[in-house]
Structure formats: C-alpha cells, structure tokens
Design a protein around this motif. Structure first.
Motif, PDB file in Angstrom:
ATOM      1  N   ILE A  38     -22.422  39.822   2.158  1.00 17.13           N
ATOM      2  CA  ILE A  38     -21.707  39.264   1.009  1.00 17.13           C
ATOM      3  C   ILE A  38     -21.072  37.946   1.440  1.00 17.13           C
ATOM      4  N   SER A  39     -21.288  36.896   0.653  1.00 16.70           N
ATOM      5  CA  SER A  39     -20.637  35.606   0.881  1.00 16.70           C
ATOM      6  C   SER A  39     -19.586  35.415  -0.201  1.00 16.70           C
ATOM      7  N   TYR A  40     -18.345  35.216   0.200  1.00 16.31           N
ATOM      8  CA  TYR A  40     -17.233  35.035  -0.739  1.00 16.31           C
ATOM      9  C   TYR A  40     -17.106  33.546  -1.029  1.00 16.31           C
ATOM     10  N   VAL A  41     -17.568  33.145  -2.195  1.00 19.31           N
ATOM     11  CA  VAL A  41     -17.728  31.733  -2.539  1.00 19.31           C
ATOM     12  C   VAL A  41     -17.025  31.408  -3.852  1.00 19.31           C
ATOM     13  N   GLN A  42     -16.984  30.125  -4.168  1.00 16.10           N
ATOM     14  CA  GLN A  42     -16.474  29.624  -5.435  1.00 16.10           C
ATOM     15  C   GLN A  42     -17.458  28.579  -5.957  1.00 16.10           C
ATOM     16  N   PRO A  43     -17.478  28.348  -7.264  1.00 22.48           N
ATOM     17  CA  PRO A  43     -18.355  27.298  -7.796  1.00 22.48           C
ATOM     18  C   PRO A  43     -18.105  25.963  -7.082  1.00 22.48           C
ATOM     19  N   GLY A  44     -19.182  25.289  -6.735  1.00 22.25           N
ATOM     20  CA  GLY A  44     -19.102  24.033  -5.996  1.00 22.25           C
ATOM     21  C   GLY A  44     -19.361  24.198  -4.510  1.00 22.25           C
ATOM     22  N   ASP A  45     -19.188  25.420  -3.995  1.00 21.55           N
ATOM     23  CA  ASP A  45     -19.471  25.666  -2.577  1.00 21.55           C
ATOM     24  C   ASP A  45     -20.970  25.546  -2.323  1.00 21.55           C
ATOM     25  N   VAL A  46     -21.313  25.265  -1.080  1.00 19.53           N
ATOM     26  CA  VAL A  46     -22.717  25.149  -0.681  1.00 19.53           C
ATOM     27  C   VAL A  46     -23.034  26.261   0.309  1.00 19.53           C
ATOM     28  N   VAL A  47     -24.111  26.994   0.030  1.00 18.09           N
ATOM     29  CA  VAL A  47     -24.571  28.053   0.936  1.00 18.09           C
ATOM     30  C   VAL A  47     -25.907  27.613   1.513  1.00 18.09           C
ATOM     31  N   THR A  48     -25.987  27.601   2.839  1.00 13.36           N
ATOM     32  CA  THR A  48     -27.216  27.225   3.528  1.00 13.36           C
ATOM     33  C   THR A  48     -27.829  28.464   4.162  1.00 13.36           C
ATOM     34  N   PHE A  49     -29.059  28.740   3.782  1.00 18.42           N
ATOM     35  CA  PHE A  49     -29.824  29.834   4.378  1.00 18.42           C
ATOM     36  C   PHE A  49     -30.568  29.264   5.580  1.00 18.42           C
ATOM     37  N   VAL A  50     -30.397  29.890   6.749  1.00 14.67           N
ATOM     38  CA  VAL A  50     -30.998  29.415   7.991  1.00 14.67           C
ATOM     39  C   VAL A  50     -31.913  30.508   8.539  1.00 14.67           C
ATOM     40  N   ASN A  51     -33.179  30.162   8.784  1.00 18.74           N
ATOM     41  CA  ASN A  51     -34.113  31.134   9.357  1.00 18.74           C
ATOM     42  C   ASN A  51     -34.026  31.057  10.873  1.00 18.74           C
ATOM     43  N   ASP A  52     -33.345  32.050  11.451  1.00 20.71           N
ATOM     44  CA  ASP A  52     -33.198  32.134  12.906  1.00 20.71           C
ATOM     45  C   ASP A  52     -34.132  33.215  13.451  1.00 20.71           C
ATOM     46  N   ASP A  53     -35.317  33.273  12.890  1.00 15.32           N
ATOM     47  CA  ASP A  53     -36.323  34.253  13.287  1.00 15.32           C
ATOM     48  C   ASP A  53     -37.605  33.492  13.634  1.00 15.32           C
ATOM     49  N   GLU A  54     -38.562  34.187  14.220  1.00 13.34           N
ATOM     50  CA  GLU A  54     -39.834  33.563  14.585  1.00 13.34           C
ATOM     51  C   GLU A  54     -40.866  33.649  13.468  1.00 13.34           C
ATOM     52  N   VAL A  55     -40.568  34.419  12.410  1.00 13.14           N
ATOM     53  CA  VAL A  55     -41.489  34.548  11.279  1.00 13.14           C
ATOM     54  C   VAL A  55     -40.837  33.960  10.030  1.00 13.14           C
ATOM     55  N   SER A  56     -41.628  33.679   9.015  1.00 10.46           N
ATOM     56  CA  SER A  56     -41.097  33.073   7.793  1.00 10.46           C
ATOM     57  C   SER A  56     -40.345  34.102   6.951  1.00 10.46           C
ATOM     58  N   HIS A  57     -39.386  33.594   6.170  1.00 15.63           N
ATOM     59  CA  HIS A  57     -38.604  34.411   5.251  1.00 15.63           C
ATOM     60  C   HIS A  57     -38.415  33.638   3.960  1.00 15.63           C
ATOM     61  N   LEU A  58     -38.076  34.364   2.899  1.00 12.94           N
ATOM     62  CA  LEU A  58     -37.792  33.772   1.604  1.00 12.94           C
ATOM     63  C   LEU A  58     -36.618  34.521   0.995  1.00 12.94           C
ATOM     64  N   ALA A  59     -35.658  33.789   0.448  1.00 12.57           N
ATOM     65  CA  ALA A  59     -34.533  34.410  -0.249  1.00 12.57           C
ATOM     66  C   ALA A  59     -34.467  33.823  -1.649  1.00 12.57           C
ATOM     67  N   GLY A  60     -34.049  34.641  -2.606  1.00 12.96           N
ATOM     68  CA  GLY A  60     -33.924  34.141  -3.969  1.00 12.96           C
ATOM     69  C   GLY A  60     -33.362  35.186  -4.902  1.00 12.96           C
ATOM     70  N   ALA A  61     -33.012  34.732  -6.104  1.00 10.39           N
ATOM     71  CA  ALA A  61     -32.473  35.625  -7.130  1.00 10.39           C
ATOM     72  C   ALA A  61     -33.581  36.514  -7.675  1.00 10.39           C
ATOM     73  N   PRO A  62     -33.259  37.767  -7.991  1.00 13.67           N
ATOM     74  CA  PRO A  62     -34.270  38.664  -8.556  1.00 13.67           C
ATOM     75  C   PRO A  62     -34.831  38.170  -9.890  1.00 13.67           C
ATOM     76  N   ASP A  63     -34.047  37.350 -10.613  1.00 15.22           N
ATOM     77  CA  ASP A  63     -34.533  36.815 -11.891  1.00 15.22           C
ATOM     78  C   ASP A  63     -35.246  35.470 -11.719  1.00 15.22           C
ATOM     79  N   ASP A  64     -35.494  35.084 -10.471  1.00 14.02           N
ATOM     80  CA  ASP A  64     -36.187  33.827 -10.132  1.00 14.02           C
ATOM     81  C   ASP A  64     -35.450  32.571 -10.589  1.00 14.02           C
ATOM     82  N   SER A  65     -34.132  32.669 -10.822  1.00 16.41           N
ATOM     83  CA  SER A  65     -33.366  31.490 -11.242  1.00 16.41           C
ATOM     84  C   SER A  65     -33.130  30.514 -10.093  1.00 16.41           C
ATOM     85  N   TRP A  66     -33.237  30.971  -8.845  1.00 18.82           N
ATOM     86  CA  TRP A  66     -33.164  30.079  -7.689  1.00 18.82           C
ATOM     87  C   TRP A  66     -33.891  30.734  -6.519  1.00 18.82           C
ATOM     88  N   THR A  67     -34.360  29.914  -5.603  1.00 22.73           N
ATOM     89  CA  THR A  67     -35.054  30.397  -4.405  1.00 22.73           C
ATOM     90  C   THR A  67     -34.896  29.382  -3.283  1.00 22.73           C
TER      91      THR A  67
END
Length: 123
Positions: A38-67
């Motif tokens: 859980i990330s405790y955020v507020q509107p305007g904050d920036v969240v950076t997803f970082v892949n610290d693994d050797e294989v590819s990953h994908l993160a996104g909203a279940p409704d496909d509104s962002w990825t």
C-alpha cells in the motif's frame, strides 16, 4: 498597524493559494512480488514503479485506466496520482494486487515517526 495587518493577511492568502508540495514514492518490483503493498499518497504525488528483477513485469489498474507498460529489468515508469485514479493495481496479470490510499500512513508516534515495524528484521 493597519499596514501590518494587511501584510499579514496578504501573506496568509498567498500561503493558502500555493499548491501543496508533491511527494515522490517508489514501488519496487522484485522476484517474489513488490513493495510496498500500500502506498499512502495524495493527488499530485508521483509514484515510480521500478523493476528490480531480471524478468519483465507490468503493473496497472484492473480497469485499464493506467499502466506502466512492460518494464524490462532495470526499467522504471512514473505515474502522477489524481483524485480520480483507480486505487487498486495488479502486477503481472492479476497475480498480485497493490493499492494506493489517500488515508494517512499508519505511523507509530512512540517510535519517533518510524514505521511500526523493523523492515529489515520484520519485527
């Protein structure tokens, strides 16, 4: 005296008109999942997803509104939090679920503002 009150009032109005400072957060993708859950955020904050693994990953909203799109090893992708953002997200085809929360972060004040557990030992 009136001049001092006018200056103080003007300073208060300017201070109220300034936008709150945005914060930067990170979600780290690792071989066995990601953190934080859980990330405790507020509107305007920036969240950076970082892949610290050797294989590819994908993160996104279940409704496909962002990825993040596919993140190869070492890649990162940032999103800006809005008040309308979908608060849950999935990583790697719905295998794991994370979320954003507009609630205050649960911090134990008796620990001087530290998280209520030791992230190294897990205690």
């Amino acid at each position: 005296m009136l001049r001092n009150k006018l200056v103080a009032t003007a300073a208060l109005i300017v201070g109220m008109a300034l936008p709150a400072q945005a914060n930067n957060f990170f979600v780290i993708l690792v071989p066995d999942g990601f953190f934080p859950e859980i990330s405790y955020v507020q509107p305007g904050d920036v969240v950076t997803f970082v892949n610290d693994d050797e294989v590819s990953h994908l993160a996104g909203a279940p409704d496909d509104s962002w990825t993040t799109g596919t993140l190869e090893a070492g890649d990162q992708h940032s999103i800006t939090i809005t008040s309308e953002i979908t608060l849950t997200y999935v990583v790697d085809a719905y295998e794991t679920v994370g979320s954003f929360s507009f609630d205050p972060a649960p911090i134990d004040p008796t620990l001087g503002g530290a998280f209520p557990f030791d992230p190294v030992s897990g205690d």
